[in-house]
Design an enzyme around this catalytic site. Structure first.
Site, PDB file in Angstrom:
ATOM      1  N   ASN A  98      -0.224  10.447   5.788  1.00 51.52           N
ATOM      2  CA  ASN A  98      -1.492  10.045   6.396  1.00 51.52           C
ATOM      3  C   ASN A  98      -2.565  11.120   6.319  1.00 51.52           C
ATOM      4  O   ASN A  98      -3.755  10.821   6.411  1.00 51.52           O
ATOM      5  CB  ASN A  98      -1.259   9.608   7.838  1.00 51.52           C
ATOM      6  CG  ASN A  98      -0.648   8.218   7.900  1.00 51.52           C
ATOM      7  OD1 ASN A  98      -1.342   7.233   7.686  1.00 51.52           O
ATOM      8  ND2 ASN A  98       0.644   8.153   8.122  1.00 51.52           N
ATOM      9  N   THR A 149      -6.355   9.958  -0.871  1.00 49.64           N
ATOM     10  CA  THR A 149      -6.247  10.674  -2.132  1.00 49.64           C
ATOM     11  C   THR A 149      -4.918  10.422  -2.820  1.00 49.64           C
ATOM     12  O   THR A 149      -4.664  10.912  -3.884  1.00 49.64           O
ATOM     13  CB  THR A 149      -6.408  12.183  -1.898  1.00 49.64           C
ATOM     14  OG1 THR A 149      -5.434  12.626  -0.935  1.00 49.64           O
ATOM     15  CG2 THR A 149      -7.791  12.506  -1.391  1.00 49.64           C
ATOM     16  N   GLU A 187       6.178   4.710   7.450  1.00 47.03           N
ATOM     17  CA  GLU A 187       5.764   5.853   6.631  1.00 47.03           C
ATOM     18  C   GLU A 187       6.561   7.106   6.982  1.00 47.03           C
ATOM     19  O   GLU A 187       6.557   7.561   8.126  1.00 47.03           O
ATOM     20  CB  GLU A 187       4.263   6.099   6.806  1.00 47.03           C
ATOM     21  CG  GLU A 187       3.434   5.015   6.142  1.00 47.03           C
ATOM     22  CD  GLU A 187       1.949   5.129   6.427  1.00 47.03           C
ATOM     23  OE1 GLU A 187       1.176   4.517   5.671  1.00 47.03           O
ATOM     24  OE2 GLU A 187       1.566   5.803   7.393  1.00 47.03           O
ATOM     25  N   THR A 237      -1.150  -2.625  10.367  1.00 43.65           N
ATOM     26  CA  THR A 237      -1.566  -3.041   9.014  1.00 43.65           C
ATOM     27  C   THR A 237      -0.422  -3.673   8.328  1.00 43.65           C
ATOM     28  O   THR A 237       0.339  -3.104   7.587  1.00 43.65           O
ATOM     29  CB  THR A 237      -2.190  -1.924   8.157  1.00 43.65           C
ATOM     30  OG1 THR A 237      -2.650  -2.447   6.943  1.00 43.65           O
ATOM     31  CG2 THR A 237      -1.283  -0.825   7.778  1.00 43.65           C
ATOM     32  N   LYS A 285       4.014  -6.928   3.831  1.00 42.04           N
ATOM     33  CA  LYS A 285       3.725  -5.522   3.568  1.00 42.04           C
ATOM     34  C   LYS A 285       3.453  -4.852   4.905  1.00 42.04           C
ATOM     35  O   LYS A 285       2.983  -5.481   5.855  1.00 42.04           O
ATOM     36  CB  LYS A 285       2.551  -5.353   2.602  1.00 42.04           C
ATOM     37  CG  LYS A 285       1.186  -5.794   3.112  1.00 42.04           C
ATOM     38  CD  LYS A 285       0.433  -4.836   3.988  1.00 42.04           C
ATOM     39  CE  LYS A 285       0.337  -3.467   3.371  1.00 42.04           C
ATOM     40  NZ  LYS A 285      -0.419  -2.537   4.301  1.00 42.04           N
ATOM     41  N   THR A 306       0.868  -1.189   0.000  1.00 41.97           N
ATOM     42  CA  THR A 306       0.000   0.000   0.000  1.00 41.97           C
ATOM     43  C   THR A 306       0.904   1.239   0.000  1.00 41.97           C
ATOM     44  O   THR A 306       1.392   1.643  -1.037  1.00 41.97           O
ATOM     45  CB  THR A 306      -0.979  -0.005   1.192  1.00 41.97           C
ATOM     46  OG1 THR A 306      -0.252  -0.234   2.409  1.00 41.97           O
ATOM     47  CG2 THR A 306      -2.033  -1.084   1.015  1.00 41.97           C
TER      48      THR A 306
END
Length: 410
Positions: A405, A410, A283, A197, A186, A160
């Site tokens: 985040n 989008t 991230e 996640t 992942k 992702t």
């Protein structure tokens, strides 16, 4: 773990992957769930594989987890796994469960196996329904194979916000046979297992029962995947799943097998490699952080403290800013709800010791700051209380985490 002091010869496979073990095939395809990247993947074993999984402890587990639990509980075996990215199929009610069952049915038809031999996994945005027309077309058109490109197709289809693939392969000798293990995962944000996640898929050609595989996975997960954190948030979809097809033809593994610990170490190496790759790719992260705690009352305390330190936003931001503020570290230790005593703590950041049995040491701020500019940071804590030790992995917290985040959908 005490048993892990008996070190086996675990060899890392060059360019190791989910296809390193015998008898597995994978594939990945762009089905249209994402704008351009691959988004549906499959794993297939030539023979039914003894299987086990561990799952998120989130109260709102996603529909695919229910379906996978049902499949594994049916016989303890799987022969295929179907995975999609872009949509988590979580908090989607009866329609979501129906869609997860349809994914299982479509995958079973694709590889001509019983539905109960198929597991389902999803990752992506929560609270959106699956685009089943695209899923169906993707599963029908996916090409399975055992070439390195097939491994790459699967490994990219499950991502992702990840910036890179997470993969590994290891091997060891058991009963005179070479046993292989490979993995793909992942995970980048919402990483704070018990689990997060994060999806992990591990294949092996070891000969082992589902029951013993589950016991091994549960044990190893506690000090690998459950010791990573990126942002303190857990997810609805996390799972780590292992398939063992027995094609290495070693004697059946169990805790009474003389080389059981070799298998445990093989699984540990695989899980730790994937866990560290996930932590490193947090991230917006620029640094992998590894915290070592020794001298704790017991191993549970050590693991809790290590994870509390690496999960502290104050520690993470200090590391991002190359600020050797050891007060952030001791502050995190005190929040871990353990038997640690404030008057016995030794702290070092890399080679720079800053506190010795709670006595302040003069150190070079320049040396510490320079060390903190590297992309791999180690923190060492000795509690001087007992024999417990533990390690945890995480990353720094950057401005880019907020950017990623703030615009996730989008």
């Amino acid at each position: 773990m005490e048993t892990l002091t008996k070190v086996a010869k675990i060899i890392e496979i060059e360019n190791g992957s989910i296809l390193s073990p015998q008898g597995f095939h994978t594939g990945g395809i762009h089905a249209g769930l994402r704008y351009a990247k691959k988004d549906v993947g499959m794993i297939f074993s030539e023979v039914p594989a003894e299987s086990a999984a561990v799952y998120t402890l989130h109260d709102f587990q996603a529909a695919p987890i229910a379906v996978t639990k049902e499949s594994i509980s049916h016989s303890g075996k799987l022969q295929a796994v179907v995975v999609n990215s872009a949509c988590a199929n979580a908090c989607t009610g009866e329609q979501g469960l129906k869609d997860a069952y349809e994914m299982r049915e479509l995958a079973a038809h694709k590889v001509q196996v019983d539905e109960f031999l198929v597991a389902v996994a999803s990752t992506g945005v929560i609270g959106e329904y699956m685009k089943m027309d695209k899923i169906k077309k993707g599963i029908e058109q996916i090409q399975l194979g055992n070439a390195s490109t097939n491994a790459m197709d699967f490994q990219t289809a499950i991502l992702t916000t990840d910036t890179c693939m997470k993969k590994c392969g290891f091997q060891a000798e058991i009963d005179g046979m070479i046993v292989h293990m490979g993995g793909a995962a992942k995970g980048s944000g919402m990483i704070h297992p018990n689990m997060a996640t994060m999806l992990g898929f591990i294949t092996t050609d070891a000969n082992i029962t589902s029951e013993n595989l589950h016991a091994a996975l549960k044990e190893v997960t506690n000090y690998t995947f459950n010791q990573i954190t990126v942002d303190g948030d857990t997810s609805t979809n996390d799972m780590v799943l292992v398939m063992a097809n027995g094609l290495a033809e070693n004697q059946l593994l169990s805790p009474s097998h003389p080389e059981w610990e070799v298998f445990i170490q093989l699984l540990t190496k695989t899980c730790e490699s994937l866990a560290k790759q996930i932590a490193k790719d947090g991230e917006g992260a620029t640094k992998l952080v590894e915290v070592h705690v020794t001298g704790a009352y017991d191993e549970e305390d050590a693991r809790k403290i290590a994870k509390q330190i690496v999960g502290s936003n104050l520690v993470k931001t200090a590391i991002y800013g190359a600020d050797a503020n050891w007060g952030r570290i001791i502050g995190a230790i005190g929040q871990a709800d353990t038997k640690a005593k404030a008057n016995k703590i030794t702290i070092s950041i890399g080679p720079v010791k800053m506190l010795d049995k709670s006595e302040i040491i003069l150190f070079s701020e320049e040396e510490a700051s320079e060390y903190l500019k590297a992309d791999f940071i180690e923190i060492f804590v000795d509690l001087h209380m007992g024999e417990g030790s533990g390690t945890a992995w995480g990353c720094d917290l950057t401005y880019d985490y907020v950017k990623i985040n703030a615009s996730y959908r989008t």
